[in-house]
Design a protein around this motif. Structure first.
Motif, mmCIF file in Angstrom:
data_model
loop_
_atom_site.group_PDB
_atom_site.id
_atom_site.type_symbol
_atom_site.label_atom_id
_atom_site.label_comp_id
_atom_site.label_asym_id
_atom_site.label_seq_id
_atom_site.Cartn_x
_atom_site.Cartn_y
_atom_site.Cartn_z
ATOM 1 N N ALA A 37 -50.304 79.647 8.289
ATOM 2 C CA ALA A 37 -49.897 81.020 8.014
ATOM 3 C C ALA A 37 -50.171 81.375 6.562
ATOM 4 O O ALA A 37 -50.677 82.460 6.257
ATOM 5 C CB ALA A 37 -48.414 81.192 8.333
ATOM 6 N N ARG A 47 -56.541 85.816 9.514
ATOM 7 C CA ARG A 47 -55.156 86.047 9.916
ATOM 8 C C ARG A 47 -55.099 86.732 11.291
ATOM 9 O O ARG A 47 -54.324 86.354 12.150
ATOM 10 C CB ARG A 47 -54.455 86.914 8.856
ATOM 11 C CG ARG A 47 -52.987 87.100 9.136
ATOM 12 C CD ARG A 47 -52.265 87.774 7.983
ATOM 13 N NE ARG A 47 -50.842 87.816 8.248
ATOM 14 C CZ ARG A 47 -50.115 88.946 8.242
ATOM 15 N NH1 ARG A 47 -50.699 90.092 7.952
ATOM 16 N NH2 ARG A 47 -48.827 88.917 8.512
ATOM 17 N N ARG A 48 -55.991 87.721 11.449
ATOM 18 C CA ARG A 48 -56.044 88.398 12.749
ATOM 19 C C ARG A 48 -56.401 87.421 13.858
ATOM 20 O O ARG A 48 -55.811 87.443 14.928
ATOM 21 C CB ARG A 48 -57.068 89.536 12.709
ATOM 22 C CG ARG A 48 -56.432 90.917 12.572
ATOM 23 C CD ARG A 48 -57.376 92.005 13.035
ATOM 24 N NE ARG A 48 -58.664 91.953 12.361
ATOM 25 C CZ ARG A 48 -58.890 92.471 11.146
ATOM 26 N NH1 ARG A 48 -57.921 93.083 10.504
ATOM 27 N NH2 ARG A 48 -60.074 92.404 10.603
ATOM 28 N N LEU A 51 -53.317 85.121 14.559
ATOM 29 C CA LEU A 51 -52.233 85.812 15.268
ATOM 30 C C LEU A 51 -52.682 86.217 16.670
ATOM 31 O O LEU A 51 -51.912 86.162 17.623
ATOM 32 C CB LEU A 51 -51.758 87.036 14.470
ATOM 33 C CG LEU A 51 -51.123 86.713 13.114
ATOM 34 C CD1 LEU A 51 -50.584 87.966 12.443
ATOM 35 C CD2 LEU A 51 -50.000 85.696 13.258
ATOM 36 N N SER A 54 -52.617 83.171 18.846
ATOM 37 C CA SER A 54 -51.225 82.839 19.155
ATOM 38 C C SER A 54 -50.694 83.712 20.276
ATOM 39 O O SER A 54 -50.019 83.225 21.173
ATOM 40 C CB SER A 54 -50.333 83.042 17.937
ATOM 41 O OG SER A 54 -50.795 82.308 16.864
ATOM 42 N N SER A 55 -51.011 85.003 20.219
ATOM 43 C CA SER A 55 -50.407 85.878 21.222
ATOM 44 C C SER A 55 -51.054 85.654 22.591
ATOM 45 O O SER A 55 -50.387 85.725 23.614
ATOM 46 C CB SER A 55 -50.428 87.338 20.767
ATOM 47 O OG SER A 55 -51.475 88.032 21.345
ATOM 48 N N TYR A 58 -49.507 82.457 23.903
ATOM 49 C CA TYR A 58 -48.127 82.653 24.302
ATOM 50 C C TYR A 58 -48.022 83.318 25.672
ATOM 51 O O TYR A 58 -47.030 83.169 26.367
ATOM 52 C CB TYR A 58 -47.389 83.492 23.252
ATOM 53 C CG TYR A 58 -45.914 83.253 23.317
ATOM 54 C CD1 TYR A 58 -45.383 82.009 22.979
ATOM 55 C CD2 TYR A 58 -45.050 84.241 23.764
ATOM 56 C CE1 TYR A 58 -44.043 81.759 23.080
ATOM 57 C CE2 TYR A 58 -43.694 83.997 23.855
ATOM 58 C CZ TYR A 58 -43.202 82.754 23.509
ATOM 59 O OH TYR A 58 -41.860 82.503 23.623
ATOM 60 N N ALA A 93 -47.406 78.964 18.383
ATOM 61 C CA ALA A 93 -47.708 80.380 18.598
ATOM 62 C C ALA A 93 -46.582 81.251 18.054
ATOM 63 O O ALA A 93 -46.815 82.303 17.462
ATOM 64 C CB ALA A 93 -47.927 80.653 20.078
ATOM 65 N N ARG A 97 -46.593 83.277 13.729
ATOM 66 C CA ARG A 97 -46.306 84.698 13.517
ATOM 67 C C ARG A 97 -45.140 84.879 12.551
ATOM 68 O O ARG A 97 -45.220 85.640 11.580
ATOM 69 C CB ARG A 97 -46.005 85.372 14.862
ATOM 70 C CG ARG A 97 -45.710 86.845 14.764
ATOM 71 C CD ARG A 97 -45.749 87.480 16.132
ATOM 72 N NE ARG A 97 -47.078 87.381 16.713
ATOM 73 C CZ ARG A 97 -48.047 88.279 16.534
ATOM 74 N NH1 ARG A 97 -47.809 89.340 15.796
ATOM 75 N NH2 ARG A 97 -49.218 88.134 17.089
ATOM 76 N N THR A 98 -44.046 84.136 12.822
ATOM 77 C CA THR A 98 -42.869 84.243 11.966
ATOM 78 C C THR A 98 -43.214 83.907 10.520
ATOM 79 O O THR A 98 -42.859 84.646 9.594
ATOM 80 C CB THR A 98 -41.779 83.253 12.428
ATOM 81 O OG1 THR A 98 -41.644 83.374 13.835
ATOM 82 C CG2 THR A 98 -40.463 83.541 11.765
ATOM 83 N N SER A 100 -46.142 83.820 9.010
ATOM 84 C CA SER A 100 -47.085 84.757 8.419
ATOM 85 C C SER A 100 -46.365 86.022 7.954
ATOM 86 O O SER A 100 -46.604 86.527 6.857
ATOM 87 C CB SER A 100 -48.153 85.106 9.457
ATOM 88 O OG SER A 100 -49.205 85.785 8.848
ATOM 89 N N GLU A 101 -45.445 86.523 8.804
ATOM 90 C CA GLU A 101 -44.694 87.721 8.427
ATOM 91 C C GLU A 101 -43.752 87.434 7.260
ATOM 92 O O GLU A 101 -43.551 88.283 6.391
ATOM 93 C CB GLU A 101 -43.924 88.261 9.629
ATOM 94 C CG GLU A 101 -44.829 89.095 10.531
ATOM 95 C CD GLU A 101 -44.248 89.358 11.912
ATOM 96 O OE1 GLU A 101 -43.065 89.030 12.138
ATOM 97 O OE2 GLU A 101 -44.994 89.879 12.768
#
Lengths: 218, 228
Positions: A37, A47-48, A51, A54-55, A58, A93, A97-98, A100-101
């Motif tokens: 991340a 990054r895109r 993420l 990951s999505s 998931y 996954a 996200r967590t 990175s945010e």
């Protein structure tokens, strides 16, 4: 209740196997997701991609992934490794996200002042970015821990032993108590691990509450 | 393995009859849609009420985080045995479990969507003479729609995945291929079933992601573009 006592070895053994699958996945996801991340934070395309992957990952149902992985990894269908890899992928996954945010949410001014005070990149990461992003990453880890512990049981459907075995055995024998014991044990494990993570968080990040409050104000 | 898979999918008998792919797909979608519809009937009004009034949010957060650690397979097998249903009625416990899973994400999408609407926007609508009903339907709802669809997206994924697991207790759907093949060690059929389940999940996820983008009101999109 006598069933529980006479089968205590079975229950303890399955609990151990449950943890043996869940704990490495949870720890591994944290160790892999945080650097990934952070490294992709200033590279929008990477990054895109991270993420996005990951999505997509998931979205794949766990039962299907447990079945597909042996084909990809060359493992046997009963190999616990399939479940371990699948759980790690799911946990990652979520964690990616967590994390990175969390890194993206750090105030740019904080980073600028750290640099102005002479922090090098690595030093700034360890002394400023990690402590700032830590509380949010910890919150993500709690979600990951709960969902991983409950996902492990699905592996029992393809014959990988865990507390989920109590569900398949209990179902096959029409024995309600066995299923109930499995549910209670899974929930207790989740609560215990959650408390452990919270405890580690309090001990290592006593500023967590302060950062969160400051974030709420901002 | 790929050749075996191609042969499996190429066999004309896979595309017709009670165990054919179209039939299994329709079953899978029907069970999932039924549960999602029931869950939406519960979650949408409740979520709008929570989001509009700001009441009861704590309980919902607590309930949904508690539910996360509850193992689905355990819940499913438990209910099937407790309700003591025949194989023909197994849809009842399955629908109950699927609904329980779908309610929290739908609920969260609704109330967090409403709460994300800036207070000034709502106040402006009230000041402009909108009634409560008008505020909800003309201001809060369109603004909350993208987040509500996001909630639907995660609910749908959960439900589709768990419907595959439900084949274990005797239900139809795409999960049938997995469990029918598991007993006879037919890995090709298992893999084919798993790939079908993956494809359905990814397709659903993609379509709902697209819907989420399409339903974002132009004003909200503008606001976001300005902030970035």
């Amino acid at each position: 209740m006598t069933w529980v006592w006479t089968n205590r070895d079975l229950i303890v053994g399955l609990t151990a196997q449950h943890l043996l699958l869940a704990l490495p996945s949870i720890v591994l996801s944290l160790l892999l997701a945080v650097p990934l991340a952070r490294l992709t934070l200033r590279a929008p395309a990477a990054r895109r991609l991270l993420l996005g992957t990951s999505s997509v990952l998931y979205a794949i149902p766990s039962l299907a992934l447990f079945v597909v992985l042996p084909g990809v990894l060359g493992t046997g269908i009963l190999d616990p490794l399939n479940v371990l890899v699948a759980l790690t992928l799911y946990a990652m996954a979520l964690m990616v996200r967590t994390a990175s945010e969390a890194f993206a949410a750090i105030e740019p001014d904080v980073l600028l002042s750290a640099t102005a005070q002479g922090h090098g990149r690595w030093q700034r990461f360890v002394a400023v970015e990690l402590p700032q992003a830590g509380p949010a990453i910890l919150a993500g880890l709690r979600v990951v821990s709960a969902s991983t512990l409950s996902l492990v049981s699905v592996g029992a459907l393809i014959g990988v032993q865990s507390l989920g075995t109590l569900f398949t055995e209990g179902y096959a024998r029409g024995f309600l108590l066995e299923i109930a014991v499995g549910i209670v044990a899974t929930v207790l494990l989740a609560v215990a691990l959650d408390l452990l993570i919270l405890g580690i968080g309090r001990a290592t990040m006593p500023w967590a509450g302060i950062v969160q409050r400051a974030g709420a104000v901002a | 393995m790929i050749a075996a898979l191609a042969q499996w999918f190429g066999d004309a008998s896979r595309w017709a009859g009670a165990d054919g792919i179209p039939q299994r797909l329709v079953e899978h979608l029907a069970y999932s849609a039924l549960a999602l519809a029931i869950a939406a009937l519960i979650a949408v009004p409740l979520g709008l009420w929570i989001g509009h009034t700001g009441k009861g949010e704590r309980i919902v957060v607590l309930l949904s985080s508690g539910l996360r650690s509850l193992p689905t397979l355990g819940l499913l097998t438990f209910l099937v045995i407790v309700l003591d249903v025949s194989l023909g009625q197994v849809l009842i416990p399955v629908t109950v479990v699927l609904t329980i899973l779908a309610v929290p994400p739908l609920l969260a999408g609704c109330y967090s969507g409403l709460q994300a609407v800036p207070r000034e926007v709502v106040q402006a609508a009230v000041a402009g003479g909108h009634s409560t009903t008008q505020v909800v339907t003309a201001v809060e709802l369109p603004n909350a729609l993208p987040m509500m669809i996001a909630g639907l997206r995660s609910a749908a994924l959960q439900v589709l995945a768990t419907t595959s697991v439900a084949a274990y207790v005797g239900l139809g759907g795409l999960g049938r291929y997995l469990f029918d093949a598991l007993g006879v060690q037919d890995y090709t059929k298992m893999l084919a079933g798993a790939l079908l389940i993956c494809a359905l999940a990814l397709l659903t996820d993609g379509l709902l992601a697209l819907l989420q983008r399409l339903l974002t009101p132009a004003g909200v999109r503008l606001e976001r573009a300005r902030n970035h």
